[in-house]
Design a protein around this motif. Structure first.
Motif, PDB file in Angstrom:
ATOM      1  N   GLY A 145       0.828  -1.202   0.000  1.00 41.45           N
ATOM      2  CA  GLY A 145       0.000   0.000   0.000  1.00 41.45           C
ATOM      3  C   GLY A 145       0.859   1.247   0.000  1.00 41.45           C
ATOM      4  N   VAL A 146       0.226   2.389   0.238  1.00 46.49           N
ATOM      5  CA  VAL A 146       0.937   3.667   0.118  1.00 46.49           C
ATOM      6  C   VAL A 146       1.070   4.433   1.431  1.00 46.49           C
ATOM      7  CG1 VAL A 146       0.372   3.970  -2.311  1.00 46.49           C
ATOM      8  CG2 VAL A 146      -1.186   4.860  -0.574  1.00 46.49           C
ATOM      9  N   LYS A 147       0.543   3.910   2.523  1.00 45.18           N
ATOM     10  CA  LYS A 147       0.533   4.665   3.775  1.00 45.18           C
ATOM     11  C   LYS A 147       1.405   4.051   4.863  1.00 45.18           C
ATOM     12  CE  LYS A 147      -3.977   6.608   2.881  1.00 45.18           C
ATOM     13  NZ  LYS A 147      -5.338   6.750   3.317  1.00 45.18           N
ATOM     14  N   GLY A 148       2.506   3.389   4.477  1.00 44.80           N
ATOM     15  CA  GLY A 148       3.437   2.860   5.462  1.00 44.80           C
ATOM     16  C   GLY A 148       3.171   1.444   5.903  1.00 44.80           C
ATOM     17  N   GLU A 149       2.092   0.846   5.394  1.00 44.02           N
ATOM     18  CA  GLU A 149       1.849  -0.553   5.730  1.00 44.02           C
ATOM     19  C   GLU A 149       2.895  -1.396   5.015  1.00 44.02           C
ATOM     20  OE1 GLU A 149      -1.951  -3.654   5.843  1.00 44.02           O
ATOM     21  OE2 GLU A 149      -2.126  -1.750   4.790  1.00 44.02           O
ATOM     22  N   THR A 186      -2.469  -5.874  10.439  1.00 43.17           N
ATOM     23  CA  THR A 186      -3.642  -5.259   9.819  1.00 43.17           C
ATOM     24  C   THR A 186      -4.541  -6.269   9.120  1.00 43.17           C
ATOM     25  OG1 THR A 186      -2.332  -4.741   7.852  1.00 43.17           O
ATOM     26  CG2 THR A 186      -2.541  -3.014   9.537  1.00 43.17           C
ATOM     27  N   ARG A 197       1.657  -2.795  10.433  1.00 36.66           N
ATOM     28  CA  ARG A 197       2.180  -1.447  10.641  1.00 36.66           C
ATOM     29  C   ARG A 197       3.227  -1.540  11.739  1.00 36.66           C
ATOM     30  NH1 ARG A 197      -0.085   2.141   7.748  1.00 36.66           N
ATOM     31  NH2 ARG A 197      -2.229   1.992   7.058  1.00 36.66           N
ATOM     32  N   LYS A 235       5.759   5.591   8.487  1.00 38.53           N
ATOM     33  CA  LYS A 235       4.570   6.370   8.104  1.00 38.53           C
ATOM     34  C   LYS A 235       4.274   6.370   6.614  1.00 38.53           C
ATOM     35  CE  LYS A 235       4.048   8.108  12.278  1.00 38.53           C
ATOM     36  NZ  LYS A 235       3.261   7.326  13.171  1.00 38.53           N
ATOM     37  N   THR A 236       5.305   6.168   5.771  1.00 38.63           N
ATOM     38  CA  THR A 236       5.111   6.283   4.327  1.00 38.63           C
ATOM     39  C   THR A 236       5.536   4.995   3.627  1.00 38.63           C
ATOM     40  OG1 THR A 236       7.350   7.092   3.879  1.00 38.63           O
ATOM     41  CG2 THR A 236       5.670   8.755   4.456  1.00 38.63           C
ATOM     42  N   ARG A 237       5.123   4.882   2.381  1.00 39.76           N
ATOM     43  CA  ARG A 237       5.544   3.736   1.567  1.00 39.76           C
ATOM     44  C   ARG A 237       7.068   3.701   1.450  1.00 39.76           C
ATOM     45  NH1 ARG A 237       3.670   0.051  -1.953  1.00 39.76           N
ATOM     46  NH2 ARG A 237       5.063  -0.604  -3.633  1.00 39.76           N
ATOM     47  N   ASP A 265       9.247   4.773   3.657  1.00 38.53           N
ATOM     48  CA  ASP A 265       9.776   4.257   4.936  1.00 38.53           C
ATOM     49  C   ASP A 265       9.704   2.733   4.957  1.00 38.53           C
ATOM     50  OD1 ASP A 265      10.084   6.865   5.852  1.00 38.53           O
ATOM     51  OD2 ASP A 265       8.273   6.811   7.111  1.00 38.53           O
TER      52      ASP A 265
END
Length: 165
Positions: free
Chosen positions: A15-19, A52, A62, A67-69, A71
């Protein structure tokens, strides 16, 4: 015996939100979240783990501070380690791989075969990689081939297939 055990590895971003995609090395994959915080192999970073969802080839997760992809992607390949005392104790006939690495391996007559360098699991059971000088021996980690593991003495007694010929 080590004071930390490798319990997983980061397989990449999801995904794009750090997952991220997490590969668990624990008997029950979801248990990896119960042994935290987990650290990198060198101990320089520590993460709280929140699972998740199950995903193909692992778990969606997570990690604290991710926090970000970008990272998450930067952590691809990083192994995650838990303190030994956070893990469950094992029955007498089960072992953490970390406890077997480096043990001397002797045959049933007491002849040294080498030391355990690695343990592989390709789906049909664990295989011990034993290295002695220039010799490499792969042993199925079964009771028939490895009748004795003595962690206190730091050695394994093995009866390799074909050794009675």
């Amino acid at each position: 015996m080590t004071d930390r055990i490798c319990v997983g590895a980061i397989a990449g971003a999801f995904g794009v939100k750090g997952e991220l995609r997490l590969k668990s090395f624990t008997a029950e994959a979801a248990d990896i979240a119960n042994y935290g915080p987990l650290t990198t192999e060198d101990g320089s970073r520590s993460f709280a783990v929140t699972l998740t969802r199950p995903i193909s080839g692992g778990l969606g997760a997570r990690l604290s501070g991710v926090k970000t992809r970008e990272d998450a992607e930067a952590l691809k390949g990083v192994t995650l380690w838990a303190p030994r005392d956070a893990l469950p104790s094992l029955p007498d006939d089960e072992f953490y791989h970390a406890d077997l690495i480096g043990l001397e391996v002797v045959d049933t007559g007491g002849k040294t075969l080498g030391r355990v360098r690695a343990i592989f699991d390709h789906g049909a059971g664990d295989i011990l990689e034993v290295v002695g000088g220039k010799d490499l021996l792969l042993l199925p980690f079964t009771r028939a081939v490895v009748p004795t593991v003595d962690l206190t003495a730091g050695r394994i007694v093995a009866d390799p297939p074909g050794s009675d010929e």
